[in-house]
Design a protein around this motif. Structure first.
Motif, short mmCIF file in Angstrom:
data_model
loop_
_atom_site.label_atom_id
_atom_site.label_comp_id
_atom_site.label_asym_id
_atom_site.label_seq_id
_atom_site.Cartn_x
_atom_site.Cartn_y
_atom_site.Cartn_z
N ASN A 164 0.84 -1.20 0.00
CA ASN A 164 0.00 0.00 0.00
C ASN A 164 0.88 1.25 0.00
OD1 ASN A 164 -2.11 -1.78 0.26
ND2 ASN A 164 -2.40 -1.42 2.45
N VAL A 165 0.40 2.30 -0.62
CA VAL A 165 1.06 3.60 -0.54
C VAL A 165 0.46 4.35 0.64
CG1 VAL A 165 1.42 5.83 -1.67
CG2 VAL A 165 1.62 3.71 -2.99
N ARG A 166 1.31 4.78 1.56
CA ARG A 166 0.83 5.44 2.77
C ARG A 166 0.52 6.91 2.48
NH1 ARG A 166 5.01 5.58 7.38
NH2 ARG A 166 4.96 3.32 7.05
N ALA A 167 -0.77 7.22 2.43
CA ALA A 167 -1.24 8.59 2.19
C ALA A 167 -2.62 8.72 2.82
CB ALA A 167 -1.29 8.88 0.70
N PRO A 168 -2.69 8.84 4.15
CA PRO A 168 -3.98 8.79 4.86
C PRO A 168 -4.98 9.85 4.41
CG PRO A 168 -2.21 9.57 6.30
CD PRO A 168 -1.55 9.03 5.07
N SER A 169 -4.50 11.00 3.99
CA SER A 169 -5.42 12.07 3.58
C SER A 169 -6.12 11.76 2.27
CB SER A 169 -4.66 13.40 3.45
OG SER A 169 -3.67 13.31 2.43
N ASP A 200 15.17 9.83 14.30
CA ASP A 200 14.11 10.81 14.09
C ASP A 200 14.34 11.67 12.86
OD1 ASP A 200 12.99 9.81 16.36
OD2 ASP A 200 13.24 11.60 17.58
N GLN A 201 15.58 12.06 12.62
CA GLN A 201 15.86 12.97 11.50
C GLN A 201 15.68 12.30 10.14
OE1 GLN A 201 18.05 11.90 13.75
NE2 GLN A 201 20.14 11.67 12.93
N HIS A 202 15.58 10.97 10.13
CA HIS A 202 15.42 10.25 8.87
C HIS A 202 14.01 9.69 8.67
CE1 HIS A 202 19.98 9.56 9.34
NE2 HIS A 202 19.76 10.59 8.53
N LEU A 203 13.11 9.97 9.60
CA LEU A 203 11.76 9.46 9.47
C LEU A 203 11.06 10.08 8.27
CD1 LEU A 203 10.47 9.53 13.17
CD2 LEU A 203 11.09 7.50 11.83
N PRO A 204 10.28 9.29 7.53
CA PRO A 204 9.46 9.87 6.47
C PRO A 204 8.33 10.69 7.08
CG PRO A 204 8.95 7.55 6.71
CD PRO A 204 10.13 7.82 7.60
N SER A 205 7.73 11.55 6.30
CA SER A 205 6.60 12.35 6.76
C SER A 205 5.42 12.05 5.84
CB SER A 205 6.94 13.84 6.72
OG SER A 205 5.84 14.61 7.15
N THR A 206 4.52 11.17 6.31
CA THR A 206 3.42 10.73 5.46
C THR A 206 2.06 11.15 6.00
OG1 THR A 206 3.28 8.59 6.60
CG2 THR A 206 4.75 8.74 4.69
N GLY A 207 2.06 11.96 7.07
CA GLY A 207 0.80 12.47 7.59
C GLY A 207 0.15 11.63 8.67
N ILE A 208 0.92 10.73 9.31
CA ILE A 208 0.33 9.88 10.35
C ILE A 208 0.83 10.24 11.75
CG2 ILE A 208 -0.05 7.94 8.80
CD1 ILE A 208 2.48 6.64 9.89
N GLY A 209 1.66 11.27 11.86
CA GLY A 209 2.15 11.69 13.16
C GLY A 209 3.43 10.98 13.56
N TYR A 210 4.17 11.63 14.48
CA TYR A 210 5.50 11.12 14.87
C TYR A 210 5.46 9.71 15.44
CZ TYR A 210 9.60 10.35 17.76
OH TYR A 210 10.70 9.77 18.35
N GLU A 211 4.54 9.43 16.37
CA GLU A 211 4.52 8.13 17.05
C GLU A 211 4.36 6.99 16.06
OE1 GLU A 211 5.27 7.55 20.11
OE2 GLU A 211 5.43 9.66 20.67
#
Length: 276
Positions: A68-73, A211-222
């Motif tokens: 799946n492509v992670r794109a919750p919005s 943390d600095q390498h985490l992707p940002s896909t709109g699901i929040g840090y945790e």
């Protein structure tokens, strides 16, 4: 399927190696890998909620897997289940040739029909891309695999090399994808014999990204942090199965599936092998 690694034409004895994890909610009903009663050519696990699968093969060597492509919005609740895309490819045997033909002629016809079938299915994927939430579909045969992404409507051939694919497109270098690709590439270069336990160990890596390498896909840090490892084990969601698929230079296919509990404990390992 949420992450998979592919070594294509990188090992002298095993021209195709796939190591993959399926991550899913533990409450979703699932059947383990088996040859299906309603189509005995297909070997795959089964999602009992939507009746599709995340990864499978056929006795004649067709292969498919989906992430799946992670794109919750952008998730649509009325979208068609993506698992049917794997099933549809495996059910379609137009690429196969049977009958009393010479070996050379059979090989030539099979190659022609495989190309035609791949092109036809790819066109189907493009025509129906908006019916589904975002996905990457790996499909083809042991000698020719492709990845189609319906979000950007792109196709990438899997040629010689080691590749990784998770919940973004194949060119996005998420930390866990890069980590797995590096580990698999190193392994196949250093080992004459492939030990499936070593590949299962690669898939069991629970190291999370910095943390600095985490992707940002709109699901929040945790959630980004929790999902940043190759193997996932968190309350209600995690790695349900690990699968190793090997095809050797003689056309012998080996398929091993290992399943896990909500605590990450192994429940069983199912093994299958046959000539394609």
């Amino acid at each position: 399927m949420c992450i998979l690694f592919i070594a294509q034409q990188k090992h002298p004895r095993y021209p195709l190696i796939i190591a993959a994890n399926r991550d899913e909610f533990y409450a979703r009903p699932t059947a383990p890998a088996a040859f299906w009663n309603d189509n005995t050519s297909i070997l795959a696990g089964r999602d009992l909620e939507a009746n599709g699968t995340w990864m499978g093969v056929t006795r004649k060597g067709k292969i498919a897997a989906i992430t799946n492509v992670r794109a919750p919005s952008e998730v649509r609740t009325d979208a068609t289940s993506r698992g049917e895309l794997v099933t549809n490819w495996l059910k379609d045997d137009r690429a196969q040739v049977t009958g009393h033909l010479t070996e050379k002629l059979t090989e030539q016809l099979t190659e022609q029909l495989t190309d035609q079938s791949t092109d036809q299915y790819l066109q189907q994927l493009k025509d129906t891309r908006h019916h589904y939430n975002g996905y990457n579909l790996v499909f083809g045969s042991a000698s020719a695999l492709h990845v189609y992404n319906n979000v950007n409507n792109s196709v990438h051939p899997i040629q010689q090399g080691v590749f990784g694919l998770s919940n973004a497109d194949i060119v996005t270098p998420w930390p866990k994808v890069t980590q797995g690709v590096t580990s698999l590439n190193k392994y196949v270069l250093q080992h004459d014999t492939i030990n499936t336990e070593d590949l299962f160990a690669l898939l069991r890596n629970e190291d999370r990204a910095d943390d600095q390498h985490l992707p940002s896909t709109g699901i929040g840090y945790e959630w980004e942090k929790a999902l940043s490892s190759i193997f996932i084990n968190i309350p209600s969601y995690g790695t349900r199965t690990s699968t190793i698929l090997l095809v050797d230079s003689n056309g012998e296919l080996s398929f091993k599936e290992r399943t896990f509990t909500e605590k990450g404990e192994t429940t069983q390992t199912r093994e299958f092998s046959f000539k394609i």
